[in-house]
Design a protein around this motif. Sequence first.
Motif, mmCIF file in Angstrom:
data_model
loop_
_atom_site.group_PDB
_atom_site.id
_atom_site.type_symbol
_atom_site.label_atom_id
_atom_site.label_comp_id
_atom_site.label_asym_id
_atom_site.label_seq_id
_atom_site.Cartn_x
_atom_site.Cartn_y
_atom_site.Cartn_z
ATOM 1 N N GLY A 39 5.564 0.916 -1.267
ATOM 2 C CA GLY A 39 4.528 0.152 -1.003
ATOM 3 C C GLY A 39 4.522 -0.898 0.205
ATOM 4 O O GLY A 39 3.664 -1.346 0.723
ATOM 5 N N LEU A 40 5.799 -0.935 0.789
ATOM 6 C CA LEU A 40 6.142 -1.534 1.707
ATOM 7 C C LEU A 40 6.668 -1.015 3.142
ATOM 8 O O LEU A 40 7.463 -1.600 3.680
ATOM 9 C CB LEU A 40 7.116 -2.827 1.402
ATOM 10 N N SER A 41 6.177 0.183 3.368
ATOM 11 C CA SER A 41 6.824 1.109 4.222
ATOM 12 C C SER A 41 6.776 0.349 5.717
ATOM 13 O O SER A 41 7.872 0.420 6.430
ATOM 14 C CB SER A 41 6.235 2.563 4.405
ATOM 15 N N VAL A 51 0.984 -1.174 -0.158
ATOM 16 C CA VAL A 51 0.046 -0.057 -0.031
ATOM 17 C C VAL A 51 0.952 1.126 0.051
ATOM 18 O O VAL A 51 1.837 1.267 0.602
ATOM 19 C CB VAL A 51 -1.065 0.181 1.222
ATOM 20 N N PRO A 52 0.503 2.291 -0.859
ATOM 21 C CA PRO A 52 1.474 3.523 -0.595
ATOM 22 C C PRO A 52 1.326 3.950 0.617
ATOM 23 O O PRO A 52 0.752 3.791 1.418
ATOM 24 C CB PRO A 52 0.655 4.476 -1.733
ATOM 25 N N PHE A 53 2.537 4.781 0.977
ATOM 26 C CA PHE A 53 2.839 5.080 2.436
ATOM 27 C C PHE A 53 1.811 6.137 3.038
ATOM 28 O O PHE A 53 1.082 5.681 3.928
ATOM 29 C CB PHE A 53 4.099 6.069 2.415
ATOM 30 N N ALA A 54 1.239 7.185 2.071
ATOM 31 C CA ALA A 54 0.176 7.792 2.948
ATOM 32 C C ALA A 54 -1.176 7.082 3.189
ATOM 33 O O ALA A 54 -2.107 7.657 3.733
ATOM 34 C CB ALA A 54 -0.194 9.096 1.874
ATOM 35 N N ASN A 83 -2.333 -2.247 9.798
ATOM 36 C CA ASN A 83 -1.268 -2.878 8.999
ATOM 37 C C ASN A 83 0.097 -2.719 9.617
ATOM 38 O O ASN A 83 0.981 -3.456 10.014
ATOM 39 C CB ASN A 83 -1.333 -2.554 7.548
ATOM 40 N N TYR A 84 0.380 -1.402 9.850
ATOM 41 C CA TYR A 84 1.642 -1.196 10.569
ATOM 42 C C TYR A 84 1.936 -1.631 11.912
ATOM 43 O O TYR A 84 2.935 -2.219 12.314
ATOM 44 C CB TYR A 84 1.502 0.558 10.646
#
Length: 256
Positions: free
Chosen positions: A152-154, A98-101, A107-108
């Motif tokens: 996408g994987l921040s 997922v994009p960072f923003a 998920n984080y």
Amino acid sequence: MGQFSGKSALVTGSGAGIGRAAALEFARQGAKVMVSDVNVEGGEETVKMIREAGGHAAFFRADVSEAEDVAALISATAAEFGRIDCAVNNAGIEGKIVPFADQPEANYDAIMAVNAKGTFLCLQAEIRHMLETGGGAIVNLSSVAGLIGFPGLSPYVASKHAVVGMTKNAALEYGKAGIRVNAVCPGGIDTRMLDSLADQASAGAQSSSQMMDPLHPLGRIGTPQEVANLIVWLCSPQASFMLGAIVPVDGGFVAQ
């Protein structure tokens, strides 16, 4: 008689993939192995594989994000084998691309709980045990995502950078106590995790091998056994001067 004869090893996340390969390799080289995973079926299958090959293994279910589970795992391993000579902190999850923003907080939190907090809790418990028993070797599983970024994987990237930092600090603080802490950073490896990421990235249009092979200068992704070989070597007497090392095993991926 292998070079780990009379020694014991604990491997988290060893119900499949790199963890399973490491557990099997430790056993092949003579170690008694505590297999641990949240996946009971996978963990018990790893134990079965070790025993069928003539090795000695036991299974203990533990969620590494839970301090009580980690404490119980260390106690059970010490009770089963007398001490823990080698520990591999491999348990990890990848999450969603997922994009960072747009990354969901949940998920984080989930990724950091297993990959970062789980490594932290295991390291703490293993070090405390090894301080009492005279030392040992610990290998943490980071990733090439602990060395560079991946769009996408921040949360995954953050968690694996955290593992690199913890490895360096633990090594500096406990090396003189006879506890060697190092980390390995796999590139694309033929595992369920890579399949999941490739499936997300290509919506099922390409396999992990089709997508990732061309990205590695060797022209292919790696195998769990190739990572296991490095993990076990880092725990061996041959690696006695390795401390705080962050070692890529990535087919040249981060050399680009």
